[in-house]
Design an enzyme around this catalytic site. Structure first.
Site, PDB file in Angstrom:
ATOM      1  N   LYS A 136      67.570  90.111  24.881  1.00 17.63           N
ATOM      2  CA  LYS A 136      66.627  89.150  24.299  1.00 17.63           C
ATOM      3  C   LYS A 136      66.141  89.597  22.921  1.00 17.63           C
ATOM      4  O   LYS A 136      65.978  88.787  22.012  1.00 17.63           O
ATOM      5  CB  LYS A 136      65.438  88.948  25.235  1.00 17.63           C
ATOM      6  N   GLU A 220      56.109  88.234  23.652  1.00 16.55           N
ATOM      7  CA  GLU A 220      56.101  87.092  22.736  1.00 16.55           C
ATOM      8  C   GLU A 220      54.993  86.131  23.110  1.00 16.55           C
ATOM      9  O   GLU A 220      54.392  86.228  24.187  1.00 16.55           O
ATOM     10  CB  GLU A 220      57.477  86.401  22.729  1.00 16.55           C
ATOM     11  N   ASN A 255      59.769  81.131  37.040  1.00 15.02           N
ATOM     12  CA  ASN A 255      60.587  81.071  35.826  1.00 15.02           C
ATOM     13  C   ASN A 255      62.077  80.945  36.127  1.00 15.02           C
ATOM     14  O   ASN A 255      62.915  81.287  35.318  1.00 15.02           O
ATOM     15  CB  ASN A 255      60.359  82.285  34.930  1.00 15.02           C
ATOM     16  N   GLU A 295      69.335  78.926  25.023  1.00 16.42           N
ATOM     17  CA  GLU A 295      68.186  78.318  25.680  1.00 16.42           C
ATOM     18  C   GLU A 295      67.056  78.160  24.673  1.00 16.42           C
ATOM     19  O   GLU A 295      66.792  79.076  23.883  1.00 16.42           O
ATOM     20  CB  GLU A 295      67.719  79.197  26.846  1.00 16.42           C
ATOM     21  N   GLU A 308      66.695  82.556  24.283  1.00 16.44           N
ATOM     22  CA  GLU A 308      67.693  83.604  24.494  1.00 16.44           C
ATOM     23  C   GLU A 308      69.050  82.944  24.608  1.00 16.44           C
ATOM     24  O   GLU A 308      69.151  81.721  24.752  1.00 16.44           O
ATOM     25  CB  GLU A 308      67.414  84.366  25.794  1.00 16.44           C
ATOM     26  N   ASN A 310      72.540  83.139  26.870  1.00 15.23           N
ATOM     27  CA  ASN A 310      73.243  83.692  28.016  1.00 15.23           C
ATOM     28  C   ASN A 310      74.721  83.714  27.672  1.00 15.23           C
ATOM     29  O   ASN A 310      75.320  82.666  27.458  1.00 15.23           O
ATOM     30  CB  ASN A 310      72.991  82.858  29.269  1.00 15.23           C
ATOM     31  N   PHE A 368      58.118  80.623  47.881  1.00 14.39           N
ATOM     32  CA  PHE A 368      59.557  80.527  47.638  1.00 14.39           C
ATOM     33  C   PHE A 368      60.270  81.835  47.936  1.00 14.39           C
ATOM     34  O   PHE A 368      61.244  82.193  47.287  1.00 14.39           O
ATOM     35  CB  PHE A 368      59.831  80.097  46.186  1.00 14.39           C
TER      36      PHE A 368
HETATM   37  P1  ADP Z   1      71.267  80.488  34.658  1.00 14.59           P
HETATM   38  O1  ADP Z   1      70.542  80.439  33.357  1.00 14.59           O
HETATM   39  O2  ADP Z   1      72.730  80.361  34.581  1.00 14.59           O
HETATM   40  O3  ADP Z   1      70.618  79.698  35.687  1.00 14.59           O
HETATM   41  P2  ADP Z   1      69.976  82.753  35.689  1.00 14.59           P
HETATM   42  O4  ADP Z   1      69.278  83.394  34.538  1.00 14.59           O
HETATM   43  O5  ADP Z   1      69.192  82.000  36.672  1.00 14.59           O
HETATM   44  O6  ADP Z   1      71.154  81.938  35.110  1.00 14.59           O
HETATM   45  O7  ADP Z   1      70.817  83.858  36.400  1.00 14.59           O
HETATM   46  C1  ADP Z   1      71.957  83.534  37.149  1.00 14.59           C
HETATM   47  C2  ADP Z   1      72.228  84.599  38.135  1.00 14.59           C
HETATM   48  O8  ADP Z   1      72.553  85.791  37.511  1.00 14.59           O
HETATM   49  C3  ADP Z   1      71.080  84.897  39.029  1.00 14.59           C
HETATM   50  O9  ADP Z   1      71.624  85.148  40.282  1.00 14.59           O
HETATM   51  C4  ADP Z   1      70.467  86.141  38.448  1.00 14.59           C
HETATM   52  O10 ADP Z   1      69.853  86.895  39.443  1.00 14.59           O
HETATM   53  C5  ADP Z   1      71.666  86.809  37.882  1.00 14.59           C
HETATM   54  N1  ADP Z   1      71.422  87.525  36.646  1.00 14.59           N
HETATM   55  C6  ADP Z   1      71.066  87.005  35.469  1.00 14.59           C
HETATM   56  N2  ADP Z   1      70.990  87.940  34.517  1.00 14.59           N
HETATM   57  C7  ADP Z   1      71.319  89.100  35.114  1.00 14.59           C
HETATM   58  C8  ADP Z   1      71.437  90.450  34.658  1.00 14.59           C
HETATM   59  N3  ADP Z   1      71.202  90.805  33.394  1.00 14.59           N
HETATM   60  N4  ADP Z   1      71.804  91.374  35.555  1.00 14.59           N
HETATM   61  C9  ADP Z   1      72.040  91.041  36.825  1.00 14.59           C
HETATM   62  N5  ADP Z   1      71.952  89.803  37.308  1.00 14.59           N
HETATM   63  C10 ADP Z   1      71.593  88.842  36.472  1.00 14.59           C
HETATM   64  P1  ADP Z   2      65.632  84.614  31.889  1.00 15.42           P
HETATM   65  O1  ADP Z   2      66.508  85.567  31.173  1.00 15.42           O
HETATM   66  O2  ADP Z   2      65.048  85.180  33.106  1.00 15.42           O
HETATM   67  O3  ADP Z   2      66.304  83.301  32.081  1.00 15.42           O
HETATM   68  P2  ADP Z   2      64.118  83.362  29.742  1.00 15.42           P
HETATM   69  O4  ADP Z   2      63.626  84.090  28.555  1.00 15.42           O
HETATM   70  O5  ADP Z   2      65.284  82.487  29.548  1.00 15.42           O
HETATM   71  O6  ADP Z   2      64.405  84.400  30.895  1.00 15.42           O
HETATM   72  O7  ADP Z   2      62.918  82.522  30.351  1.00 15.42           O
HETATM   73  C1  ADP Z   2      63.017  81.852  31.567  1.00 15.42           C
HETATM   74  C2  ADP Z   2      61.895  80.837  31.662  1.00 15.42           C
HETATM   75  O8  ADP Z   2      60.619  81.438  31.541  1.00 15.42           O
HETATM   76  C3  ADP Z   2      61.896  79.782  30.584  1.00 15.42           C
HETATM   77  O9  ADP Z   2      62.729  78.706  30.905  1.00 15.42           O
HETATM   78  C4  ADP Z   2      60.443  79.365  30.526  1.00 15.42           C
HETATM   79  O10 ADP Z   2      60.104  78.459  31.528  1.00 15.42           O
HETATM   80  C5  ADP Z   2      59.721  80.642  30.782  1.00 15.42           C
HETATM   81  N1  ADP Z   2      59.408  81.312  29.512  1.00 15.42           N
HETATM   82  C6  ADP Z   2      60.079  82.342  28.962  1.00 15.42           C
HETATM   83  N2  ADP Z   2      59.511  82.720  27.816  1.00 15.42           N
HETATM   84  C7  ADP Z   2      58.462  81.915  27.601  1.00 15.42           C
HETATM   85  C8  ADP Z   2      57.471  81.791  26.587  1.00 15.42           C
HETATM   86  N3  ADP Z   2      57.443  82.605  25.548  1.00 15.42           N
HETATM   87  N4  ADP Z   2      56.548  80.824  26.723  1.00 15.42           N
HETATM   88  C9  ADP Z   2      56.547  79.995  27.784  1.00 15.42           C
HETATM   89  N5  ADP Z   2      57.438  80.066  28.764  1.00 15.42           N
HETATM   90  C10 ADP Z   2      58.393  81.002  28.694  1.00 15.42           C
HETATM   91 MG    MG Z   3      66.990  82.218  30.622  1.00 13.58          MG
END
Ligand code: ADP
Ligand code: ADP
Ligand code: MG
Length: 686
Positions: A136, A220, A255, A295, A308, A310, A368
């Protein structure tokens, strides 16, 4: 493809010829995503190799792959995360490429390099792009350089507690504390003040270390009431890019996404183009290829901020496939093999609308939290050309503590949003899942929510409408009547089945059903299949004429009722009977228990003592199965409401268990390192 996933023609297309890619691909993943990749490989005439852990020995993907190899025990660090073991299988089988799926090693640059050094193609982006985007912090730095707007915050590494407080105050509360290597909503916490910032830092750091092996933390600004909108892009090794239309993923708990849709109801074609182009420009700036998702958070004024990237195939990619007709896995494979993209931006059109519901084994009434166990009874929605089910499980499969408790991704498509949404409701009501708790009812409730149905929602949706999770619908009087008459019918069916075939079948003309302490009496006219139902002792009675009664899988009941206001189609799930009189149901997504009696049993019941109620109000129960990481209190200590009691780990999440009352601690039944079952007593108050 019939033995594989239930795919739509839209994404997978009619038979066509494919350019030469690979003869054999190894899939370094498990479950539904492995099956999904196998499907595309079959279509392209590519042989597949799967690897599996002991926990997955009997999984569908293992059966369906052309070859499958055990790589170790269930824990991920000894199997799916063990890149050397996977490499051994690659060498042994002669696979020329590896598809990592999502999660596990999919965003691991060391894995990419390890394969590359052996001359094996990693089906994903190049190493330097993973380095630039996979984290990130780095990706935000890059976004800034490419003039992509990012969430304001501190673009550096946080060293210690004092630093957290200093930075948080500089940014201004609320702030988001995140693991830089994080994913899946893990290792992330909101803080509204110094106390929460310190606490969040501690927990996120611990969680990041155990889940991602990297405890770099970033901070952030927390954007309030944003919408999560993301763009998946495709890029080849020759510098050609397209962005695919967006997905909206604002329905999130912890999240993490629950229901996604494509396209978003918020974007105009101009904004779509602007955001999509920014995503592409970021990808270009680091020589990205394969697929990846940028995203963004979009605020109320349509300001958007890069969140971020992916660097992998995403869980929710099917909805994009459904509305564009692009098979994203096919594109990834062709790109990896060096082929040029066959699409230009103008070729990418949006057709219709698609939703995805992540059906999880989790309990919406208990924060959940995952529900583990065996799928005793499992039936997917009735086949329909516009319902796609991506799943890795079948009846008898185990949802274990080792992996994400996903049951399936249920995907619907419609010409219009309403059509796709209605179909999702049908799909979720038709699911039969027994053995674990699932979130279908919750999904159904979301689909029925007015804000969601109107398309006007943001990431506060679940916290706003379901602040305490989801415990089921409040049934109305007429719902109780429907359950009561179904119960009377089921009682007769059960009676019929247990009779020996020569005995005269005696059907019950009168049945009593207790729902939530209210007794209903049902008088049945078997010649006309008419059910007269009313509360015992009450005056009002309603009559329902039942027709077309179907019982499928011993649980899914459909019937119609006629007569005035009581006419309609009904779908009720019967989930089992215990002690002959306790009947369990699922109706409109809600689980409920009823007691069902014949006249004699009902008469006896009046003479029985009421069941004993155990008082748990002074106990802290384990909200999930897991292990105790730390205990923060001692016997005799007086604690306040909301005070931290202990930390539990379940499914790689650190969960802080706080006191829900003030009081003095009488006993502590657990210690650090203990494994506990759900509902076991952890701590008792005086
Ligand atoms: P998407 O944005 O595709 O929905 P998620 O962020 O929800 O993806 O993650 C998808 C899957 O990958 C989840 O099962 C999560 O636990 C796993 N995952 C995501 N990032 C990592 C990571 N850096 N290391 C291990 N598992 C991860
Ligand atoms: P991950 O790698 O777990 O997917 P993200 O950075 O993509 O993490 O964030 C996942 C979710 O968390 C976002 O979709 C949003 O709902 C919430 N989130 C993350 N960062 C912020 C932020 N700075 N402000 C508000 N919501 C956030
Ligand atoms: Mg994300």
């Amino acid at each position: 493809m019939s033995s594989l996933l239930r795919y739509s023609k839209r994404a997978f297309g009619a038979k066509k010829t494919y350019p030469k890619c690979f003869d054999k691909i190894l899939i370094a993943n498990r479950g539904e995503i492995s099956r999904r990749i196998i499907s595309t490989c079959r279509k392209m005439d590519i042989k597949t190799v799967c690897v599996y852990s002991d926990a997955d020995k009997y999984s569908m993907f293992v059966d369906e792959a052309d070859e499958a190899y055990r790589i170790g025990p269930a824990p991920t660090n000894q199997s799916y995360l063990d890149m050397h073991k996977i490499l051994e299988v690659v060498k042994q089988t002669g696979a020329q490429a590896v598809h990592p799926g999502y999660g596990f090693l999919s965003e691991n640059k060391h894995f990419q390099k390890l394969l590359n050094d052996e001359g094996v193609e990693f089906i994903g982006p190049p190493g330097p792009a993973i380095t630039a985007m996979g984290d990130k912090l780095q990706s935000k730095l890059l976004a800034k350089k490419s003039n992509v707007s990012t969430v304001p915050g501190f673009l550096g590494v946080i060293n210690d507690n004092a630093h957290v407080l200093k930075i948080s105050n500089e940014i201004g509360y609320p702030v988001m504390i995140k693991a830089s290597a994080g994913g899946g909503g893990k290792g992330m916490r909101i803080a509204w003040n110094d106390k929460e910032a310190a606490e969040g830092y501690k927990l996120s750091k611990q969680e990041a270390l155990s889940a991602f092996g990297d405890d770099t933390i970033i901070i952030e600004k927390y954007i309030q009431q944003p919408r999560h909108i993301e763009f998946q892009l495709l890029g080849d090794k020759h510098g050609n890019y397209v962005y695919l239309p967006e997905r909206e993923c604002s329905v999130q708990r912890r999240n993490q996404k629950v229901i996604e849709e494509a396209p978003s109801t918020l974007l105009t074609p101009e904004l779509r183009h602007k955001m999509g182009s920014q995503a592409v420009s970021m990808a270009k700036s680091c020589g990205y290829y394969s697929t990846g998702t940028c995203e963004f958070l979009v605020d109320k004024n349509l300001g958007f901020y890069f969140l971020e990237m992916n660097t992998r195939l995403q869980v929710e990619h099917p909805i994009t496939e459904e509305v564009t007709g692009v098979d994203i896995v096919e594109e990834m494979i062709k790109i990896a093999a060096g082929h040029k993209l066959e699409y230009t931006q103008d070729d990418i059109k949006i057709k219709g609308h698609s939703f995805e519901m992540r059906v999880y084994a989790e309990d919406p009434s208990r924060h959940f939290l995952p529900s583990i166990g065996f799928l005793r009874n499992y039936h997917e929605p009735e086949p329909h050309p516009n319902i796609r089910i991506d799943t890795g499980v079948q009846e008898g499969s185990e949802i274990s503590v080792y992996y994400d408790p996903m049951i399936s991704k249920t995907i619907t498509w419609g010409e219009t949003r309403t059509e796709a949404l209605e179909l999702m409701k049908t799909a979720l009501s038709e699911y039969v899942i027994q053995g674990v708790v699932d979130n279908c009812g919750f999904g159904l409730s979301i689909c029925n929510n007015k804000a969601f149905a109107s398309g006007n929602y943001d990431t506060y949706f679940i916290p706003t409408y379901y602040p305490d999770g989801y415990t089921g619908e409040v049934l109305k009087e007429n719902d109780n009547y429907i359950i009561a008459i179904t119960a009377a019918q089921v009682k007769n069916i059960i009676e019929h089945q247990t009779c020996d075939e020569h005995a005269e079948v005696k059907l019950f003309d009168r049945v009593f059903v207790t729902i939530e302490n209210v007794d209903y009496q049902i008088d049945v006219d078997h010649t006309t299949e008419t059910y007269h139902v009313g509360v015992v002792g009450g005056n009002e009675r309603k009559s329902f004429e039942m027709s077309d009664f179907h019982l499928r899988y011993n649980s899914l009941i459909r019937f119609n009722t006629k007569e005035g206001s009581n006419s309609g189609k009904h779908l009720v799930q019967f989930t089992g009977v215990t002690n002959q009189i306790d009947y369990n149901w699922r109706y409109n997504g809600t689980r409920l228990k009823t007691r069902v009696y014949d006249q004699r049993q009902f008469d006896l019941k009046r003479h029985m003592a009421p069941p004993k109620v155990v008082d748990y109000s002074k106990s802290v129960l384990a909200p999930m199965p897991g292990s105790i990481i730390s205990v923060e209190v001692t016997v005799g200590q007086t604690v306040e409401d909301g005070q931290e009691l202990l930390v539990m780990e379940a499914m790689k999440m650190q969960n802080l268990i706080k006191s829900e009352r003030a009081g003095k601690i009488k006993t502590i039944k657990i210690k650090k390192g203990d494994s506990v079952a759900v509902d076991s007593v952890l701590i008792e108050f005086e």
